[in-house]
Design an enzyme around this catalytic site. Sequence first.
Site, mmCIF file in Angstrom:
data_model
loop_
_atom_site.group_PDB
_atom_site.id
_atom_site.type_symbol
_atom_site.label_atom_id
_atom_site.label_comp_id
_atom_site.label_asym_id
_atom_site.label_seq_id
_atom_site.Cartn_x
_atom_site.Cartn_y
_atom_site.Cartn_z
ATOM 1 N N LYS A 200 1.005 -1.044 -0.233
ATOM 2 C CA LYS A 200 0.086 -0.114 -0.157
ATOM 3 C C LYS A 200 1.250 1.233 0.009
ATOM 4 O O LYS A 200 1.534 1.485 0.939
ATOM 5 C CB LYS A 200 -1.061 0.158 1.741
ATOM 6 C CG LYS A 200 -1.771 0.471 0.845
ATOM 7 C CD LYS A 200 -3.088 1.948 2.221
ATOM 8 C CE LYS A 200 -1.562 2.788 2.575
ATOM 9 N NZ LYS A 200 -1.487 4.107 1.944
ATOM 10 N N GLY A 252 7.108 5.121 8.294
ATOM 11 C CA GLY A 252 6.603 6.283 8.338
ATOM 12 C C GLY A 252 6.448 7.178 9.075
ATOM 13 O O GLY A 252 7.037 6.964 9.957
ATOM 14 N N SER A 253 5.151 7.833 10.191
ATOM 15 C CA SER A 253 5.847 8.279 11.339
ATOM 16 C C SER A 253 5.648 7.664 12.333
ATOM 17 O O SER A 253 5.179 6.336 12.416
ATOM 18 C CB SER A 253 4.653 9.360 11.200
ATOM 19 O OG SER A 253 2.790 8.246 11.247
ATOM 20 N N THR A 254 5.854 7.798 13.392
ATOM 21 C CA THR A 254 6.231 7.448 14.696
ATOM 22 C C THR A 254 5.072 6.663 15.227
ATOM 23 O O THR A 254 4.708 5.604 15.985
ATOM 24 C CB THR A 254 6.977 8.078 15.094
ATOM 25 O OG1 THR A 254 8.122 8.300 15.134
ATOM 26 C CG2 THR A 254 7.533 7.417 16.641
ATOM 27 N N GLU A 255 4.274 7.709 15.155
ATOM 28 C CA GLU A 255 2.621 7.551 15.774
ATOM 29 C C GLU A 255 2.210 6.258 15.043
ATOM 30 O O GLU A 255 1.593 5.277 16.056
ATOM 31 C CB GLU A 255 1.789 9.075 15.232
ATOM 32 C CG GLU A 255 0.704 9.397 15.669
ATOM 33 C CD GLU A 255 -0.143 10.948 15.021
ATOM 34 O OE1 GLU A 255 0.408 11.362 13.905
ATOM 35 O OE2 GLU A 255 -0.906 10.348 14.848
ATOM 36 N N GLY A 257 3.668 4.182 13.554
ATOM 37 C CA GLY A 257 3.984 3.224 13.661
ATOM 38 C C GLY A 257 4.032 2.488 14.995
ATOM 39 O O GLY A 257 3.934 0.992 15.395
ATOM 40 N N GLU A 274 10.146 1.263 10.090
ATOM 41 C CA GLU A 274 10.815 2.518 10.083
ATOM 42 C C GLU A 274 10.547 3.910 10.125
ATOM 43 O O GLU A 274 9.478 3.517 9.325
ATOM 44 C CB GLU A 274 11.848 1.813 8.658
ATOM 45 C CG GLU A 274 13.337 2.356 8.198
ATOM 46 C CD GLU A 274 13.337 3.728 8.076
ATOM 47 O OE1 GLU A 274 12.929 4.845 9.438
ATOM 48 O OE2 GLU A 274 13.184 4.466 6.720
ATOM 49 N N CYS A 308 13.666 10.448 5.672
ATOM 50 C CA CYS A 308 13.842 9.934 7.511
ATOM 51 C C CYS A 308 15.332 10.003 8.434
ATOM 52 O O CYS A 308 15.516 10.548 8.987
ATOM 53 C CB CYS A 308 13.425 8.199 7.114
ATOM 54 S SG CYS A 308 14.424 7.944 6.297
ATOM 55 N N GLU A 406 10.653 15.160 14.892
ATOM 56 C CA GLU A 406 11.229 15.263 13.173
ATOM 57 C C GLU A 406 10.236 16.272 12.764
ATOM 58 O O GLU A 406 9.018 16.501 13.102
ATOM 59 C CB GLU A 406 10.873 13.526 13.431
ATOM 60 C CG GLU A 406 11.145 13.557 11.556
ATOM 61 C CD GLU A 406 11.217 11.651 10.783
ATOM 62 O OE1 GLU A 406 10.008 11.669 11.348
ATOM 63 O OE2 GLU A 406 11.909 12.351 10.097
HETATM 64 P P1 NAI Z 1 1.796 8.142 8.152
HETATM 65 O O1 NAI Z 1 3.020 7.606 9.031
HETATM 66 O O2 NAI Z 1 0.530 8.425 8.809
HETATM 67 O O3 NAI Z 1 1.597 7.456 6.722
HETATM 68 C C1 NAI Z 1 2.880 6.508 5.778
HETATM 69 C C2 NAI Z 1 1.956 5.214 5.638
HETATM 70 O O4 NAI Z 1 1.504 4.742 7.404
HETATM 71 C C3 NAI Z 1 0.746 6.108 4.141
HETATM 72 O O5 NAI Z 1 0.991 5.380 4.029
HETATM 73 C C4 NAI Z 1 -0.536 5.806 5.653
HETATM 74 O O6 NAI Z 1 -1.271 6.048 4.447
HETATM 75 C C5 NAI Z 1 -0.320 4.621 6.428
HETATM 76 N N1 NAI Z 1 -0.974 5.000 7.202
HETATM 77 C C6 NAI Z 1 -1.570 6.008 8.119
HETATM 78 N N2 NAI Z 1 -2.079 5.433 9.557
HETATM 79 C C7 NAI Z 1 -2.543 4.273 9.075
HETATM 80 C C8 NAI Z 1 -3.227 3.304 10.054
HETATM 81 N N3 NAI Z 1 -3.136 3.692 11.181
HETATM 82 N N4 NAI Z 1 -2.442 1.735 9.938
HETATM 83 C C9 NAI Z 1 -1.734 2.052 8.900
HETATM 84 N N5 NAI Z 1 -1.574 2.440 7.841
HETATM 85 C C10 NAI Z 1 -1.136 3.192 8.204
HETATM 86 O O7 NAI Z 1 3.031 9.845 7.693
HETATM 87 P P2 NAI Z 1 2.418 11.120 6.992
HETATM 88 O O8 NAI Z 1 0.508 11.198 7.722
HETATM 89 O O9 NAI Z 1 2.196 10.816 5.721
HETATM 90 O O10 NAI Z 1 3.341 12.085 7.944
HETATM 91 C C11 NAI Z 1 3.081 12.347 8.766
HETATM 92 C C12 NAI Z 1 4.545 12.675 9.318
HETATM 93 O O11 NAI Z 1 5.542 11.347 9.853
HETATM 94 C C13 NAI Z 1 5.030 13.370 8.040
HETATM 95 O O12 NAI Z 1 5.404 14.534 8.872
HETATM 96 C C14 NAI Z 1 6.661 12.746 9.550
HETATM 97 O O13 NAI Z 1 7.528 14.299 9.820
HETATM 98 C C15 NAI Z 1 6.728 11.817 9.250
HETATM 99 N N6 NAI Z 1 6.852 10.596 8.129
HETATM 100 C C16 NAI Z 1 8.177 9.931 8.679
HETATM 101 C C17 NAI Z 1 8.735 9.602 7.338
HETATM 102 C C18 NAI Z 1 9.618 8.540 7.499
HETATM 103 O O14 NAI Z 1 10.554 7.714 6.971
HETATM 104 N N7 NAI Z 1 10.489 8.266 8.867
HETATM 105 C C19 NAI Z 1 7.900 9.477 5.924
HETATM 106 C C20 NAI Z 1 6.659 10.005 6.151
HETATM 107 C C21 NAI Z 1 6.367 10.571 7.167
#
Ligand code: NAI
Length: 496
Positions: A200, A252-255, A257, A274, A308, A406
């Site tokens: 996804k 993705g985000s720590t939250e 994760g 990650e 990241c 971050e």
């Molecule tokens: P996110 O963590 O919400 O999204 C990442 C992925 O997870 C997307 O594919 C999203 O659709 C999916 N996702 C969202 N909620 C989910 C859930 N409950 N269960 C399963 N999958 C879910 O990140 P977002 O909202 O795009 O960005 C928020 C913040 O996170 C950014 O501002 C940044 O600080 C951080 N971030 C860090 C990344 C990294 O590589 N460390 C990458 C993207 C964002």
Amino acid sequence: MNKTISANNKKNAGETDFVFDYSPALESTDMVKINKQNKLFINGKWTSGKSGKFFDTINPANGEKLAELTEANAEDVDRAVKAARKAFEGSWSKLAPKQRGRYLFRIARIIQERSREIAVLETMDNGKPIKESRDFDIPQVAAHFFYYAGWADKLEYLFNGRNVSPIGVAGQIIPWNFPLLMAAWKIAPALAAGNCVVLKPAETTSLTALLLGEIIEEAGVPPGVVNIITGAGATGAALVNHPDVNKIAFTGSTEVGKIIARSTVNTAKKLTLELGGKSAHIVYEDAALDQAVESVVNGIYFNQGHVCCAGSRLLVEESIADIFVTKLKRRMTSLRVGDPLDKNTDVGAINSAGELKKIKGLIANAIEDGIEYYEPEATTLPQKGYYLKPCFFNNVAASATICRREIFGPVLAIQTFRTPEEAIQKANDTTYGLAAGIWSEKGSKIHKTAQALKAGVIWANTYNKFDPSSPFGGYNESGWGREGGRHGLLPYVEVK
Ligand code: NAI
Ligand code: MG
């Protein structure tokens, strides 16, 4: 090329200095074909979603709609997982390892052949400069498929002669900052080890993942081995919670994760996460300063800080702090912020309106807190689209939000130190631990510092360098597990 002395050249930081203005050099979008409405890739077929709902994907360079994507619901997730299971039990896990490798080699070669088209599409959907997608992302995508193709028939060497077997169906959820590269990091090792996947992509950057679906079709990969479903958090959550998924890989985000860790804790699912970082770039007084400035710029400003492992904290030795900050300011005035499709652009567009708002809010709060702020005054931003000037905060206290959270934007927090011990203490003073950079001309100092840093990846006299054979991952809240290299296969195998 029209070389003139530009307006933002007016002396900065006390030195004669000038920047060349370039005529626009836009990459053509002619070779990119974007479907107005996109379907899901399930069981080797392009299929409509059961909800009948769509959402828009936007070009952050101008805020215009690029296409509509299908919002996959729980029923679609179930269809995708069933297809993956069937492919796994049916043929894929029984295929001769060499054959699996052949499919991966084929995917890698098609990616190379279509690299220009893929790079342009990535830039249109994500906002990153074409320089980055063309010279970094897409070559790395192909390199990862080539690398893991080579592993497919050598898995018995993973653990000194012990047999390994695949684990089954992997659910893979990826972010928007390196859309196709994150897909490659996850799909290539999973397939090499004999697993099937449901991927996804992020809701703002799904187009290159869908193009990868086409490439996988073109490569003749059996139906169901790779399934690609689009949607936002709810789609991701349905995949995480599906009972027939054996492994979840998330970036993705720590939250999010943490949410995923909680929802998988009472299940047999394997999990790798990650989750980003707040990585320190340490510059000792004996460093090659101009090169170190370039490295700091590369670490946080190129790619809009949407990285990241971005070097978002600069720790500079007090004795050289003034000169270093002066040099950094001067370099920042020459960064070209603008249309990501322009080959001269250094800093492209912020990926979405939501991200831009979040970053601006964090900057405004830090300014309000009275932290010393700098942005290159003369840098101009395009009228349309989501853009931000590269900036930094100087003399930041370790407790400041700008130093702890971050930010995921072109925002640097600068601190100073007097001794290596202080540099190490400050670098490790974070809840994360993904990466770090060390600049010094003394190898002994670099080794001593690297040993003491609690970070998964440490670069010496460089930053943000990647190779498929090198594992990547972090300590603490930066996540669990490693991707890349031999380590990247381990989460996808059972050892016998
Ligand atoms: P996110 O963590 O919400 O999204 C990442 C992925 O997870 C997307 O594919 C999203 O659709 C999916 N996702 C969202 N909620 C989910 C859930 N409950 N269960 C399963 N999958 C879910 O990140 P977002 O909202 O795009 O960005 C928020 C913040 O996170 C950014 O501002 C940044 O600080 C951080 N971030 C860090 C990344 C990294 O590589 N460390 C990458 C993207 C964002
Ligand atoms: Mg989100």
